[in-house]
Write a protein that holds these residues in place. Structure first.
Motif, PDB file in Angstrom:
ATOM      1  N   VAL A  27     -24.695  -8.903  -0.996  1.00 30.59           N
ATOM      2  CA  VAL A  27     -25.628  -8.597  -2.079  1.00 30.59           C
ATOM      3  C   VAL A  27     -25.230  -7.326  -2.824  1.00 30.59           C
ATOM      4  N   TYR A  28     -24.333  -6.529  -2.274  1.00 26.27           N
ATOM      5  CA  TYR A  28     -23.954  -5.263  -2.908  1.00 26.27           C
ATOM      6  C   TYR A  28     -23.396  -5.439  -4.317  1.00 26.27           C
ATOM      7  N   PRO A  29     -22.547  -6.426  -4.602  1.00 27.72           N
ATOM      8  CA  PRO A  29     -22.090  -6.587  -5.996  1.00 27.72           C
ATOM      9  C   PRO A  29     -23.236  -6.892  -6.967  1.00 27.72           C
ATOM     10  N   LEU A  30     -24.235  -7.624  -6.499  1.00 28.26           N
ATOM     11  CA  LEU A  30     -25.400  -7.896  -7.336  1.00 28.26           C
ATOM     12  C   LEU A  30     -26.147  -6.611  -7.647  1.00 28.26           C
ATOM     13  N   PHE A  31     -26.340  -5.769  -6.631  1.00 27.01           N
ATOM     14  CA  PHE A  31     -26.987  -4.480  -6.853  1.00 27.01           C
ATOM     15  C   PHE A  31     -26.175  -3.623  -7.821  1.00 27.01           C
ATOM     16  N   ALA A  32     -24.863  -3.651  -7.693  1.00 29.03           N
ATOM     17  CA  ALA A  32     -24.015  -2.855  -8.587  1.00 29.03           C
ATOM     18  C   ALA A  32     -24.114  -3.360 -10.023  1.00 29.03           C
ATOM     19  N   ALA A  33     -24.101  -4.679 -10.223  1.00 25.96           N
ATOM     20  CA  ALA A  33     -24.186  -5.233 -11.573  1.00 25.96           C
ATOM     21  C   ALA A  33     -25.540  -4.935 -12.215  1.00 25.96           C
ATOM     22  N   VAL A  34     -26.599  -5.108 -11.464  1.00 26.59           N
ATOM     23  CA  VAL A  34     -27.933  -4.835 -11.998  1.00 26.59           C
ATOM     24  C   VAL A  34     -28.104  -3.336 -12.250  1.00 26.59           C
ATOM     25  N   GLY A  35     -27.595  -2.506 -11.352  1.00 29.88           N
ATOM     26  CA  GLY A  35     -27.678  -1.061 -11.556  1.00 29.88           C
ATOM     27  C   GLY A  35     -26.907  -0.604 -12.781  1.00 29.88           C
ATOM     28  N   THR A  36     -25.734  -1.198 -13.017  1.00 30.21           N
ATOM     29  CA  THR A  36     -24.961  -0.861 -14.208  1.00 30.21           C
ATOM     30  C   THR A  36     -25.700  -1.275 -15.474  1.00 30.21           C
ATOM     31  N   ALA A  37     -26.279  -2.463 -15.470  1.00 22.58           N
ATOM     32  CA  ALA A  37     -27.033  -2.936 -16.640  1.00 22.58           C
ATOM     33  C   ALA A  37     -28.243  -2.048 -16.916  1.00 22.58           C
ATOM     34  N   VAL A  38     -28.947  -1.660 -15.888  1.00 26.97           N
ATOM     35  CA  VAL A  38     -30.109  -0.781 -16.060  1.00 26.97           C
ATOM     36  C   VAL A  38     -29.663   0.581 -16.571  1.00 26.97           C
ATOM     37  N   GLY A  39     -28.532   1.084 -16.073  1.00 30.72           N
ATOM     38  CA  GLY A  39     -28.013   2.366 -16.550  1.00 30.72           C
ATOM     39  C   GLY A  39     -27.624   2.321 -18.022  1.00 30.72           C
ATOM     40  N   ILE A  40     -26.990   1.240 -18.458  1.00 29.56           N
ATOM     41  CA  ILE A  40     -26.616   1.103 -19.868  1.00 29.56           C
ATOM     42  C   ILE A  40     -27.864   1.029 -20.741  1.00 29.56           C
ATOM     43  N   CYS A  41     -28.870   0.281 -20.297  1.00 35.09           N
ATOM     44  CA  CYS A  41     -30.119   0.187 -21.058  1.00 35.09           C
ATOM     45  C   CYS A  41     -30.807   1.555 -21.154  1.00 35.09           C
ATOM     46  N   ALA A  42     -30.839   2.289 -20.063  1.00 38.50           N
ATOM     47  CA  ALA A  42     -31.463   3.614 -20.071  1.00 38.50           C
ATOM     48  C   ALA A  42     -30.699   4.572 -20.970  1.00 38.50           C
ATOM     49  N   MET A  43     -29.377   4.494 -20.962  1.00 38.42           N
ATOM     50  CA  MET A  43     -28.575   5.367 -21.822  1.00 38.42           C
ATOM     51  C   MET A  43     -28.847   5.062 -23.293  1.00 38.42           C
ATOM     52  N   GLN A  44     -28.912   3.779 -23.655  1.00 36.83           N
ATOM     53  CA  GLN A  44     -29.163   3.404 -25.040  1.00 36.83           C
ATOM     54  C   GLN A  44     -30.578   3.794 -25.466  1.00 36.83           C
ATOM     55  N   LEU A  45     -31.528   3.640 -24.573  1.00 38.30           N
ATOM     56  CA  LEU A  45     -32.901   4.047 -24.879  1.00 38.30           C
ATOM     57  C   LEU A  45     -32.985   5.550 -25.120  1.00 38.30           C
ATOM     58  N   ALA A  46     -32.364   6.332 -24.262  1.00 38.65           N
ATOM     59  CA  ALA A  46     -32.373   7.787 -24.433  1.00 38.65           C
ATOM     60  C   ALA A  46     -31.648   8.184 -25.714  1.00 38.65           C
ATOM     61  N   ARG A  47     -30.538   7.514 -26.021  1.00 35.09           N
ATOM     62  CA  ARG A  47     -29.811   7.817 -27.256  1.00 35.09           C
ATOM     63  C   ARG A  47     -30.676   7.535 -28.481  1.00 35.09           C
ATOM     64  N   ASN A  48     -31.388   6.422 -28.469  1.00 34.13           N
ATOM     65  CA  ASN A  48     -32.247   6.091 -29.606  1.00 34.13           C
ATOM     66  C   ASN A  48     -33.425   7.043 -29.734  1.00 34.13           C
ATOM     67  N   ILE A  49     -34.019   7.423 -28.622  1.00 32.65           N
ATOM     68  CA  ILE A  49     -35.180   8.312 -28.697  1.00 32.65           C
ATOM     69  C   ILE A  49     -34.781   9.706 -29.174  1.00 32.65           C
ATOM     70  N   TYR A  50     -33.652  10.214 -28.685  1.00 37.03           N
ATOM     71  CA  TYR A  50     -33.304  11.600 -28.976  1.00 37.03           C
ATOM     72  C   TYR A  50     -32.446  11.787 -30.227  1.00 37.03           C
ATOM     73  N   THR A  51     -31.658  10.805 -30.623  1.00 42.36           N
ATOM     74  CA  THR A  51     -30.743  11.056 -31.739  1.00 42.36           C
ATOM     75  C   THR A  51     -30.919  10.133 -32.935  1.00 42.36           C
ATOM     76  N   ASN A  52     -31.685   9.049 -32.845  1.00 38.50           N
ATOM     77  CA  ASN A  52     -31.848   8.143 -33.965  1.00 38.50           C
ATOM     78  C   ASN A  52     -32.728   8.793 -35.029  1.00 38.50           C
ATOM     79  N   PRO A  53     -32.253   8.863 -36.270  1.00 41.08           N
ATOM     80  CA  PRO A  53     -33.066   9.511 -37.303  1.00 41.08           C
ATOM     81  C   PRO A  53     -34.290   8.689 -37.706  1.00 41.08           C
ATOM     82  N   ASP A  54     -34.332   7.406 -37.391  1.00 41.48           N
ATOM     83  CA  ASP A  54     -35.477   6.574 -37.751  1.00 41.48           C
ATOM     84  C   ASP A  54     -36.587   6.600 -36.710  1.00 41.48           C
ATOM     85  N   VAL A  55     -36.323   7.126 -35.534  1.00 44.40           N
ATOM     86  CA  VAL A  55     -37.325   7.179 -34.479  1.00 44.40           C
ATOM     87  C   VAL A  55     -37.939   8.571 -34.476  1.00 44.40           C
ATOM     88  N   ARG A  56     -39.251   8.605 -34.612  1.00 38.44           N
ATOM     89  CA  ARG A  56     -39.962   9.890 -34.625  1.00 38.44           C
ATOM     90  C   ARG A  56     -41.016   9.855 -33.533  1.00 38.44           C
TER      91      ARG A  56
END
Length: 91
Positions: free
Chosen positions: A14-43
């Motif tokens: 099951v470890y590869p499944l945990f790694a794949a899901v963890g990577t996907a969640v990390g990418i989503c969190a990074m994109q969310l943080a990028r949009n909240i903090y640096t997107n000029p359209d998000v206030r």
């Protein structure tokens, strides 16, 4: 009950499944943080939302032309260039 659940999900298979899901969640969190903090359209704050629609083209250009895009702009779209050259060169 708890031990059967742990033995079911904490297997080495099951470890590869945990790694794949963890990577996907990390990418989503990074994109969310990028949009909240640096997107000029998000206030987020009330003061910024009260400003309405701004014509801030330079800020939007800075957001769209981020460092990764600038780094990859002049590179060939290859994942493994040495393998591609090995199979495509007629030498």
């Amino acid at each position: 009950m708890a031990s059967s659940t742990m033995s079911r999900w904490l297997r080495p298979e099951v470890y590869p499944l945990f790694a794949a899901v963890g990577t996907a969640v990390g990418i989503c969190a990074m994109q969310l943080a990028r949009n909240i903090y640096t997107n000029p359209d998000v206030r987020v704050t009330k003061e910024n939302r009260a400003a309405g629609v701004l014509d801030n083209f330079s800020e939007g250009e800075r957001y769209a032309e981020h460092g990764l895009r600038k780094f990859l702009r002049n590179r060939a779209p290859e994942i493994m260039p040495s393998v591609n050259k090995f199979f495509s060169d007629p030498n």
